[in-house]
Design a protein around this motif. Structure first.
Motif, PDB file in Angstrom:
ATOM      1  N   GLY A 142       0.668  -1.569  -0.120  1.00  0.00           N
ATOM      2  CA  GLY A 142      -0.043  -0.209  -0.174  1.00  0.00           C
ATOM      3  C   GLY A 142       0.860   1.269  -0.020  1.00  0.00           C
ATOM      4  O   GLY A 142       2.027   1.188   0.513  1.00  0.00           O
ATOM      5  N   GLY A 143       0.245   2.453  -0.505  1.00  0.00           N
ATOM      6  CA  GLY A 143       1.236   3.728  -0.709  1.00  0.00           C
ATOM      7  C   GLY A 143       0.842   4.504   0.627  1.00  0.00           C
ATOM      8  O   GLY A 143       1.346   5.651   0.526  1.00  0.00           O
ATOM      9  N   GLY A 144       0.304   3.921   1.800  1.00  0.00           N
ATOM     10  CA  GLY A 144       0.238   4.763   2.956  1.00  0.00           C
ATOM     11  C   GLY A 144       1.504   5.395   3.317  1.00  0.00           C
ATOM     12  O   GLY A 144       2.590   4.684   3.302  1.00  0.00           O
ATOM     13  N   ARG A 145       1.485   6.692   3.735  1.00  0.00           N
ATOM     14  CA  ARG A 145       2.718   7.345   4.588  1.00  0.00           C
ATOM     15  C   ARG A 145       2.164   7.890   5.949  1.00  0.00           C
ATOM     16  O   ARG A 145       1.149   8.307   6.205  1.00  0.00           O
ATOM     17  CB  ARG A 145       3.074   8.624   3.750  1.00  0.00           C
ATOM     18  N   ARG A 146       3.282   7.993   6.676  1.00  0.00           N
ATOM     19  CA  ARG A 146       2.983   8.326   8.197  1.00  0.00           C
ATOM     20  C   ARG A 146       2.612   9.803   8.279  1.00  0.00           C
ATOM     21  O   ARG A 146       1.935  10.246   9.375  1.00  0.00           O
ATOM     22  CB  ARG A 146       4.134   8.001   8.910  1.00  0.00           C
ATOM     23  N   ASP A 147       2.871  10.564   7.186  1.00  0.00           N
ATOM     24  CA  ASP A 147       2.497  12.175   7.466  1.00  0.00           C
ATOM     25  C   ASP A 147       1.241  12.327   6.860  1.00  0.00           C
ATOM     26  O   ASP A 147       0.700  13.440   7.221  1.00  0.00           O
ATOM     27  CB  ASP A 147       3.475  12.777   6.664  1.00  0.00           C
ATOM     28  N   GLU A 148       0.516  11.370   6.464  1.00  0.00           N
ATOM     29  CA  GLU A 148      -0.799  11.471   5.774  1.00  0.00           C
ATOM     30  C   GLU A 148      -1.916  11.833   7.006  1.00  0.00           C
ATOM     31  O   GLU A 148      -2.747  12.763   6.968  1.00  0.00           O
ATOM     32  CB  GLU A 148      -1.272  10.339   4.941  1.00  0.00           C
ATOM     33  N   GLU A 200       4.577  14.136   1.877  1.00  0.00           N
ATOM     34  CA  GLU A 200       4.198  14.574   0.601  1.00  0.00           C
ATOM     35  C   GLU A 200       5.246  15.439  -0.244  1.00  0.00           C
ATOM     36  O   GLU A 200       5.516  15.259  -1.446  1.00  0.00           O
ATOM     37  CB  GLU A 200       2.909  15.496   0.828  1.00  0.00           C
ATOM     38  N   LEU A 201       6.089  16.052   0.388  1.00  0.00           N
ATOM     39  CA  LEU A 201       6.901  17.033  -0.302  1.00  0.00           C
ATOM     40  C   LEU A 201       8.268  15.969  -1.027  1.00  0.00           C
ATOM     41  O   LEU A 201       8.767  16.118  -1.825  1.00  0.00           O
ATOM     42  CB  LEU A 201       7.718  17.892   0.775  1.00  0.00           C
ATOM     43  N   ASP A 202       8.681  15.091  -0.208  1.00  0.00           N
ATOM     44  CA  ASP A 202       9.495  14.157  -0.687  1.00  0.00           C
ATOM     45  C   ASP A 202       9.005  13.286  -1.847  1.00  0.00           C
ATOM     46  O   ASP A 202       9.781  13.239  -2.774  1.00  0.00           O
ATOM     47  CB  ASP A 202       9.739  12.836   0.244  1.00  0.00           C
ATOM     48  N   VAL A 203       7.696  12.797  -2.102  1.00  0.00           N
ATOM     49  CA  VAL A 203       7.166  12.284  -3.030  1.00  0.00           C
ATOM     50  C   VAL A 203       7.215  13.258  -4.261  1.00  0.00           C
ATOM     51  O   VAL A 203       7.607  12.972  -5.581  1.00  0.00           O
ATOM     52  CB  VAL A 203       5.535  11.938  -2.933  1.00  0.00           C
ATOM     53  N   TRP A 204       6.835  14.663  -4.054  1.00  0.00           N
ATOM     54  CA  TRP A 204       6.789  15.485  -5.160  1.00  0.00           C
ATOM     55  C   TRP A 204       8.278  15.698  -5.853  1.00  0.00           C
ATOM     56  O   TRP A 204       8.527  15.690  -7.073  1.00  0.00           O
ATOM     57  CB  TRP A 204       6.146  16.513  -4.972  1.00  0.00           C
ATOM     58  N   GLN A 205       9.178  15.744  -4.730  1.00  0.00           N
ATOM     59  CA  GLN A 205      10.857  16.104  -5.085  1.00  0.00           C
ATOM     60  C   GLN A 205      11.190  14.935  -5.830  1.00  0.00           C
ATOM     61  O   GLN A 205      11.814  15.090  -7.095  1.00  0.00           O
ATOM     62  CB  GLN A 205      11.487  16.343  -3.917  1.00  0.00           C
ATOM     63  N   TYR A 206      10.586  13.626  -5.580  1.00  0.00           N
ATOM     64  CA  TYR A 206      11.276  12.427  -6.146  1.00  0.00           C
ATOM     65  C   TYR A 206      10.722  12.344  -7.681  1.00  0.00           C
ATOM     66  O   TYR A 206      11.216  12.245  -8.659  1.00  0.00           O
ATOM     67  CB  TYR A 206      11.049  11.070  -5.370  1.00  0.00           C
ATOM     68  N   ILE A 207       9.509  12.770  -7.632  1.00  0.00           N
ATOM     69  CA  ILE A 207       8.699  12.574  -9.183  1.00  0.00           C
ATOM     70  C   ILE A 207       9.626  13.479  -9.937  1.00  0.00           C
ATOM     71  O   ILE A 207       9.570  13.292 -11.088  1.00  0.00           O
ATOM     72  CB  ILE A 207       7.345  13.005  -8.830  1.00  0.00           C
ATOM     73  N   ALA A 208       9.745  14.790  -9.662  1.00  0.00           N
ATOM     74  CA  ALA A 208      10.316  15.704 -10.414  1.00  0.00           C
ATOM     75  C   ALA A 208      11.825  15.310 -10.718  1.00  0.00           C
ATOM     76  O   ALA A 208      12.200  15.154 -11.993  1.00  0.00           O
ATOM     77  CB  ALA A 208      10.670  17.165  -9.783  1.00  0.00           C
ATOM     78  N   ARG A 209      12.408  14.584  -9.730  1.00  0.00           N
ATOM     79  CA  ARG A 209      13.791  14.210 -10.134  1.00  0.00           C
ATOM     80  C   ARG A 209      13.871  13.088 -11.000  1.00  0.00           C
ATOM     81  O   ARG A 209      14.387  13.010 -12.163  1.00  0.00           O
ATOM     82  CB  ARG A 209      14.675  13.723  -8.955  1.00  0.00           C
ATOM     83  N   GLU A 210      12.775  12.162 -10.908  1.00  0.00           N
ATOM     84  CA  GLU A 210      12.705  10.995 -11.997  1.00  0.00           C
ATOM     85  C   GLU A 210      12.183  11.365 -12.996  1.00  0.00           C
ATOM     86  O   GLU A 210      11.833  10.443 -13.961  1.00  0.00           O
ATOM     87  CB  GLU A 210      12.219   9.865 -11.146  1.00  0.00           C
ATOM     88  N   ASP A 211      11.477  12.250 -13.192  1.00  0.00           N
ATOM     89  CA  ASP A 211      10.441  12.712 -14.142  1.00  0.00           C
ATOM     90  C   ASP A 211       9.535  11.780 -14.736  1.00  0.00           C
ATOM     91  O   ASP A 211       9.185  11.189 -15.652  1.00  0.00           O
ATOM     92  CB  ASP A 211      11.261  12.718 -15.689  1.00  0.00           C
ATOM     93  N   ILE A 212       8.768  11.336 -13.523  1.00  0.00           N
ATOM     94  CA  ILE A 212       7.616  10.322 -13.636  1.00  0.00           C
ATOM     95  C   ILE A 212       6.462  11.153 -14.375  1.00  0.00           C
ATOM     96  O   ILE A 212       6.054  12.156 -13.623  1.00  0.00           O
ATOM     97  CB  ILE A 212       7.241   9.842 -12.164  1.00  0.00           C
ATOM     98  N   GLU A 213       5.683  10.478 -15.143  1.00  0.00           N
ATOM     99  CA  GLU A 213       4.613  11.007 -15.737  1.00  0.00           C
ATOM    100  C   GLU A 213       3.363  10.840 -14.708  1.00  0.00           C
ATOM    101  O   GLU A 213       3.352   9.599 -13.886  1.00  0.00           O
ATOM    102  CB  GLU A 213       4.184  10.055 -16.902  1.00  0.00           C
TER     103      GLU A 213
END
Length: 311
Positions: A142-148, A200-213
């Motif tokens: 599952g994609g659950g995160r503790r910060d959510e 959530e910020l980690d997720v977006w920064q990683y998406i930007a770094r990896e150029d994930i669609e």
């Protein structure tokens, strides 16, 4: 500790991963651990950003081989069309097997009943647990995160579920030194959360770094919405808008994506990843706290659903 010599001084300095590399390494380790320890794992995949990130990490963990897991989506019937189109496109691109558990089937059979508020998110538990039992999945990512949300903050990376898929916080196991205990009795399974330590910020920064669609719904666009309980909801056959609720066109985007009936949009003009990251960095509300009505049903709404088998 690994050290690296500097050219100028000829001395050694500690080598350290960036925080994104460390999170990636932890998640890859978890995927490989599950592959080696369980017989029939499955990844929950809805086409939302967290499940997209999980799939990306799983592909990395086993490249150049195919991932040794299938995908599972609990379809409420009230999903955003853009997200479903993205889900099917990604499944076809990577040649993956997708299991779908439709909530509508249970409503048609009279097993589940529509809620007065129109939301089907709380109705996902039974289709999910029955699909897990029918397919004999012994580990469910599952994609659950503790910060959510605070109930998710209490859960471990490996979360044991009993033969009824129920969660008992008292049965959680220690996870010292990233050692994970996947032992379970016949009929039980383990929910696995490789993104537990991400924000959530980690997720977006990683998406930007990896150029994930991502689906376009995550970026600012004009949409017809109406306001209910302080959130901008999308009109649809699920039951909105009601009398007195006015539909208007606004520039919005989604921070999290779930059932249309309980996932609110936020006013935003962020059309690029950098703009989204800037917006998230300035936010003082979690994505679920700001835009998920199903988490506001009661103070312990998420924990109650998790105890019943919700992911």
């Amino acid at each position: 500790m690994t050290t690296v010599a500097t050219a100028e001084e000829g001395t050694a300095r500690p080598y350290a991963l960036s925080h994104l590399d460390a999170l990636e390494s932890e998640a890859v380790h978890i995927f490989r651990e599950v592959a080696g320890e369980f017989e029939n794992p499955v990844i929950l995949f809805s086409g939302g950003k967290d499940s997209i990130l999980m799939l990306h990490l799983a592909l990395k963990a086993f490249a150049p081989a195919a991932i040794p897991f299938s995908l599972l989506h609990v379809d409420t019937g009230h999903n955003f069309p853009e997200v479903l189109e993205y889900r099917d496109r990604v499944v076809a691109r990577h040649g993956l097997r997708l299991h779908v558990a439709p909530v509508q089937d249970y409503i048609d059979r009279g097993v589940l009943r529509e809620r007065p508020d129109g939301t089907r998110n709380p109705l996902q538990t039974l289709p999910l647990t029955e699909k897990i039992q029918a397919e004999k999945f012994d580990a469910v990512f599952g994609g659950g995160r503790r910060d959510e949300e605070k109930a998710r903050a209490k859960e471990r990376v490996f979360s044991l579920r009993d033969e009824f898929s129920q969660w008992d916080p008292r049965r959680q196991r220690p996870e010292l030194w990233n050692l994970y205990n996947g032992r379970h009795a016949p009929g039980e399974h383990v929910r696995v959360f490789p993104l537990s330590n991400w924000t959530e910020l980690d997720v977006w920064q990683y998406i930007a770094r990896e150029d994930i669609e991502l689906p376009d719904i995550y970026f600012a666009h004009e949409r017809e919405v109406f306001q209910r309980s302080g959130m901008w909801l999308t009109a649809g056959e699920w039951g909105g808008p009601k009398d007195g609720e006015t539909v208007e066109k606004r520039l919005v985007r989604y921070r999290t994506v779930g059932d249309m009936s309980c996932t609110g949009a936020v006013d935003s003009d962020a059309v690029t990843l950098d703009q989204v990251i800037t917006e998230i960095a300035a936010s003082r509300l979690t994505e679920r706290g700001a835009t998920r009505a199903d988490d506001k049903l009661s103070e312990a709404a998420m924990e109650d659903r998790k105890r019943e088998g919700y992911f």
